[in-house]
Design a protein around this motif. Structure first.
Motif, PDB file in Angstrom:
ATOM      1  N   UNK A   1      15.734   8.833  28.750  1.00 18.34           N
ATOM      2  CA  UNK A   1      16.727   8.079  28.023  1.00 18.34           C
ATOM      3  C   UNK A   1      16.844   8.557  26.576  1.00 18.34           C
ATOM      4  N   UNK A   2      15.720   8.883  25.955  1.00 17.21           N
ATOM      5  CA  UNK A   2      15.722   9.370  24.580  1.00 17.21           C
ATOM      6  C   UNK A   2      16.448  10.706  24.502  1.00 17.21           C
ATOM      7  N   UNK A   3      16.218  11.585  25.492  1.00 21.71           N
ATOM      8  CA  UNK A   3      16.879  12.901  25.515  1.00 21.71           C
ATOM      9  C   UNK A   3      18.391  12.740  25.656  1.00 21.71           C
ATOM     10  N   UNK A   4      18.819  11.814  26.491  1.00 21.89           N
ATOM     11  CA  UNK A   4      20.250  11.564  26.679  1.00 21.89           C
ATOM     12  C   UNK A   4      20.881  11.043  25.391  1.00 21.89           C
ATOM     13  N   UNK A   5      20.186  10.169  24.711  1.00 20.23           N
ATOM     14  CA  UNK A   5      20.690   9.637  23.456  1.00 20.23           C
ATOM     15  C   UNK A   5      20.777  10.733  22.390  1.00 20.23           C
ATOM     16  N   UNK A   6      19.819  11.634  22.359  1.00 26.72           N
ATOM     17  CA  UNK A   6      19.832  12.740  21.402  1.00 26.72           C
ATOM     18  C   UNK A   6      21.011  13.678  21.693  1.00 26.72           C
ATOM     19  N   UNK A   7      21.271  13.948  22.968  1.00 28.36           N
ATOM     20  CA  UNK A   7      22.415  14.800  23.333  1.00 28.36           C
ATOM     21  C   UNK A   7      23.730  14.140  22.947  1.00 28.36           C
ATOM     22  N   UNK A   8      23.835  12.827  23.148  1.00 31.03           N
ATOM     23  CA  UNK A   8      25.044  12.093  22.790  1.00 31.03           C
ATOM     24  C   UNK A   8      25.264  12.149  21.283  1.00 31.03           C
ATOM     25  N   UNK A   9      24.226  11.946  20.500  1.00 34.62           N
ATOM     26  CA  UNK A   9      24.350  12.019  19.038  1.00 34.62           C
ATOM     27  C   UNK A   9      24.758  13.415  18.589  1.00 34.62           C
ATOM     28  N   UNK A  10      24.190  14.443  19.203  1.00 35.11           N
ATOM     29  CA  UNK A  10      24.549  15.823  18.860  1.00 35.11           C
ATOM     30  C   UNK A  10      26.016  16.090  19.202  1.00 35.11           C
ATOM     31  N   UNK A  11      26.456  15.613  20.351  1.00 32.25           N
ATOM     32  CA  UNK A  11      27.856  15.801  20.757  1.00 32.25           C
ATOM     33  C   UNK A  11      28.799  15.086  19.805  1.00 32.25           C
ATOM     34  N   UNK A  12      28.469  13.870  19.431  1.00 31.66           N
ATOM     35  CA  UNK A  12      29.300  13.132  18.485  1.00 31.66           C
ATOM     36  C   UNK A  12      29.369  13.853  17.141  1.00 31.66           C
ATOM     37  N   UNK A  13      28.266  14.437  16.712  1.00 37.46           N
ATOM     38  CA  UNK A  13      28.247  15.205  15.465  1.00 37.46           C
ATOM     39  C   UNK A  13      29.150  16.426  15.549  1.00 37.46           C
ATOM     40  N   UNK A  14      29.128  17.116  16.701  1.00 32.52           N
ATOM     41  CA  UNK A  14      29.997  18.287  16.885  1.00 32.52           C
ATOM     42  C   UNK A  14      31.468  17.896  16.898  1.00 32.52           C
ATOM     43  N   UNK A  15      31.786  16.785  17.546  1.00 28.96           N
ATOM     44  CA  UNK A  15      33.175  16.320  17.587  1.00 28.96           C
ATOM     45  C   UNK A  15      33.645  15.999  16.174  1.00 28.96           C
ATOM     46  N   UNK A  16      32.827  15.335  15.391  1.00 25.70           N
ATOM     47  CA  UNK A  16      33.204  15.004  14.017  1.00 25.70           C
ATOM     48  C   UNK A  16      33.376  16.268  13.175  1.00 25.70           C
ATOM     49  N   UNK A  17      32.522  17.257  13.357  1.00 28.23           N
ATOM     50  CA  UNK A  17      32.649  18.523  12.631  1.00 28.23           C
ATOM     51  C   UNK A  17      33.957  19.234  13.001  1.00 28.23           C
ATOM     52  N   UNK A  18      34.295  19.241  14.289  1.00 29.40           N
ATOM     53  CA  UNK A  18      35.555  19.850  14.728  1.00 29.40           C
ATOM     54  C   UNK A  18      36.758  19.106  14.152  1.00 29.40           C
ATOM     55  N   UNK A  19      36.687  17.794  14.059  1.00 29.86           N
ATOM     56  CA  UNK A  19      37.773  17.009  13.448  1.00 29.86           C
ATOM     57  C   UNK A  19      37.976  17.406  11.989  1.00 29.86           C
ATOM     58  N   UNK A  20      36.873  17.546  11.260  1.00 34.81           N
ATOM     59  CA  UNK A  20      36.963  17.940   9.852  1.00 34.81           C
ATOM     60  C   UNK A  20      37.550  19.344   9.723  1.00 34.81           C
ATOM     61  N   UNK A  21      37.077  20.279  10.555  1.00 37.03           N
ATOM     62  CA  UNK A  21      37.608  21.643  10.525  1.00 37.03           C
ATOM     63  C   UNK A  21      39.103  21.651  10.816  1.00 37.03           C
ATOM     64  N   UNK A  22      39.529  20.911  11.820  1.00 33.54           N
ATOM     65  CA  UNK A  22      40.939  20.875  12.198  1.00 33.54           C
ATOM     66  C   UNK A  22      41.789  20.242  11.095  1.00 33.54           C
ATOM     67  N   UNK A  23      41.269  19.231  10.447  1.00 31.97           N
ATOM     68  CA  UNK A  23      42.013  18.573   9.368  1.00 31.97           C
ATOM     69  C   UNK A  23      42.216  19.528   8.195  1.00 31.97           C
ATOM     70  N   UNK A  24      41.283  20.439   7.973  1.00 32.31           N
ATOM     71  CA  UNK A  24      41.362  21.386   6.859  1.00 32.31           C
ATOM     72  C   UNK A  24      42.201  22.618   7.178  1.00 32.31           C
ATOM     73  N   UNK A  25      42.509  22.857   8.441  1.00 26.16           N
ATOM     74  CA  UNK A  25      43.293  24.040   8.819  1.00 26.16           C
ATOM     75  C   UNK A  25      44.745  23.868   8.421  1.00 26.16           C
TER      76      UNK A  25
END
Length: 161
Positions: A1-25
């Motif tokens: 369960x901890x591993x799944x939660x860590x993967x979810x947090x990492x994925x959410x972080x990547x999605x937010x980073x992509x949103x910021x990159x796209x907003x700046x393009x």
């Protein structure tokens, strides 16, 4: 369960980073129709086409007073046009110019009284400030009307470089 939660947090972080990159393009896209007046052409010299009926102009890089698109950023751009000639003796043709040089030419002779159509596209690596525009050859004409957009000039930024 901890591993799944860590993967979810990492994925959410990547999605937010992509949103910021796209907003700046940069966002650049334009499309314009040639005229409401039916015919353009039969000039004695090669003439820059001015597509006055703006359909889309995201980023305001297309100037409907001059017919010139100016690249706002260095990048790879997709540029295209459509052109129509009505029944008649005139040939139709169009050039795409980058800065002061032709990068594409299309032409079609009179086709025994049938309407003629041209369409083509290319990708261009442009520097910020480079200009792209269409030119009409000598003694040729194009046709357009407001409700149909037979003759158009369009482009958009594929990606900055």
């Amino acid at each position: 369960m901890v591993a799944l939660e860590a993967r979810l947090n990492a994925s959410e972080g990547m999605v937010e980073e992509l949103r910021r990159e796209n907003a700046d393009r940069p966002k650049v896209a334009f499309s314009a129709g040639l005229t409401n007046d039916a015919y353009v052409g039969l000039f004695n010299s090669i003439t820059t086409l001015v597509y006055r009926r703006v359909i889309t102009n995201i980023g305001k890089a297309y100037n409907p007073n001059t017919g010139v698109f100016t690249a706002p950023v260095r990048g790879l751009y997709y540029i295209r046009f459509t052109a129509m000639g009505l029944k008649g003796p005139q040939s139709i043709g169009a050039y795409i110019y980058r800065n002061d040089k032709s990068v594409m030419f299309n032409h079609q002779d009179n086709d025994n009284g049938h309407n003629r159509f041209l369409s083509n596209a290319l990708t261009l690596e442009l520097e910020a400030g480079d200009v792209v525009y269409m030119r009409l050859p000598v003694n040729q004409e194009l046709y357009d009307e407001k409700s149909s957009n037979y003759s158009t000039f369009s482009g958009f930024l594929l990606f900055p470089m």
